[in-house]
Design an enzyme around this catalytic site. Sequence first.
Site, PDB file in Angstrom:
ATOM      1  CE  LYS A   1     -38.159 -17.547   1.843  1.00 33.13           C
ATOM      2  NZ  LYS A   1     -36.849 -17.719   2.019  1.00 33.13           N
TER       3      LYS A   1
ATOM      4  NE  ARG B   1     -30.449 -23.617  -6.521  1.00 35.72           N
ATOM      5  CZ  ARG B   1     -31.279 -22.789  -5.922  1.00 35.72           C
ATOM      6  NH1 ARG B   1     -30.858 -21.627  -5.493  1.00 35.72           N
ATOM      7  NH2 ARG B   1     -32.539 -23.124  -5.734  1.00 35.72           N
TER       8      ARG B   1
ATOM      9  CB  SER C   1     -32.768 -15.241  -4.181  1.00 32.10           C
ATOM     10  OG  SER C   1     -32.876 -15.364  -5.559  1.00 32.10           O
TER      11      SER C   1
ATOM     12  CG  HIS D   1     -32.270 -16.739 -10.802  1.00 26.57           C
ATOM     13  ND1 HIS D   1     -32.264 -15.854  -9.748  1.00 26.57           N
ATOM     14  CD2 HIS D   1     -32.900 -17.849 -10.352  1.00 26.57           C
ATOM     15  CE1 HIS D   1     -32.872 -16.406  -8.711  1.00 26.57           C
ATOM     16  NE2 HIS D   1     -33.260 -17.613  -9.039  1.00 26.57           N
TER      17      HIS D   1
HETATM   18  P1  ADP Z   1     -34.205 -19.310  -5.357  1.00 25.02           P
HETATM   19  O1  ADP Z   1     -34.332 -20.814  -5.263  1.00 25.02           O
HETATM   20  O2  ADP Z   1     -32.799 -18.816  -5.479  1.00 25.02           O
HETATM   21  O3  ADP Z   1     -35.057 -18.536  -4.399  1.00 25.02           O
HETATM   22  P2  ADP Z   1     -36.171 -19.071  -7.419  1.00 25.02           P
HETATM   23  O4  ADP Z   1     -37.260 -19.641  -6.601  1.00 25.02           O
HETATM   24  O5  ADP Z   1     -36.410 -17.741  -8.017  1.00 25.02           O
HETATM   25  O6  ADP Z   1     -34.783 -18.938  -6.744  1.00 25.02           O
HETATM   26  O7  ADP Z   1     -35.755 -20.131  -8.518  1.00 25.02           O
HETATM   27  C1  ADP Z   1     -36.175 -20.141  -9.832  1.00 25.02           C
HETATM   28  C2  ADP Z   1     -35.443 -21.243 -10.574  1.00 25.02           C
HETATM   29  O8  ADP Z   1     -34.067 -20.918 -10.695  1.00 25.02           O
HETATM   30  C3  ADP Z   1     -35.489 -22.613  -9.894  1.00 25.02           C
HETATM   31  O9  ADP Z   1     -35.633 -23.587 -10.899  1.00 25.02           O
HETATM   32  C4  ADP Z   1     -34.134 -22.723  -9.247  1.00 25.02           C
HETATM   33  O10 ADP Z   1     -33.726 -24.074  -9.117  1.00 25.02           O
HETATM   34  C5  ADP Z   1     -33.276 -22.003 -10.268  1.00 25.02           C
HETATM   35  N1  ADP Z   1     -32.048 -21.464  -9.698  1.00 25.02           N
HETATM   36  C6  ADP Z   1     -31.921 -20.655  -8.642  1.00 25.02           C
HETATM   37  N2  ADP Z   1     -30.624 -20.356  -8.411  1.00 25.02           N
HETATM   38  C7  ADP Z   1     -29.919 -21.009  -9.360  1.00 25.02           C
HETATM   39  C8  ADP Z   1     -28.511 -21.144  -9.658  1.00 25.02           C
HETATM   40  N3  ADP Z   1     -27.591 -20.546  -8.901  1.00 25.02           N
HETATM   41  N4  ADP Z   1     -28.147 -21.900 -10.719  1.00 25.02           N
HETATM   42  C9  ADP Z   1     -29.083 -22.535 -11.462  1.00 25.02           C
HETATM   43  N5  ADP Z   1     -30.409 -22.479 -11.228  1.00 25.02           N
HETATM   44  C10 ADP Z   1     -30.825 -21.726 -10.199  1.00 25.02           C
END
Ligand code: ADP
Length: 162
Positions: free
Chosen positions: A41, A93, A131, A17
Amino acid sequence: MKIAVCPGSFDPVTSGHLDVIERGARLFGKVVVGVFEKTGKTPLFSLNKRVNFIESAIKENLCLNNVEVESFNTLLIDFAHKHGACAIIKGLRAVSDFEHEFQMAQFNRKLDPSIETIFMMASSQYAYLSSSAVKEIAKFGGRIEGLVTPEVEKGLRKVFEL
Ligand code: ADP
């Protein structure tokens, strides 16, 4: 000044992130990181904690002064309007992210065609990082160094009583 919002649940924020936030901050005058109050969730970390983890990473680890963090519980487009943003930054990703993100981008375009969704390809070292994976590894005592900030690492250790 061009402003972008960067939304997510960030439960907790990962190096993946932060990589996207940092790259976004180089392209835009200001980036507002939006932390979804409600996630699908029950989140592991409270809204306050999720916001604080990002805030301290931005100040202490990345030293960015054009990034703000705020929670929200509205339509993303309304959050973008509130901040005068012209773009939504999302990270991609794998192909598995694509379908959901494509749908969200279409919805958001329908709601306001003037706000562009911009996708950033995950950096290769974080392409597998999520995450939920971090939580799973931490829960069983695996090493998560480098995948999250030291503060998040400490927070995870505390939650799982390691
Ligand atoms: P997660 O999918 O890890 O639960 P979030 O819902 O908080 O995370 O995702 C927020 C944004 O960050 C989304 O656009 C997701 O694709 C992106 N994201 C999550 N992890 C990564 C990563 N390792 N590299 C690039 N973008 C990411």
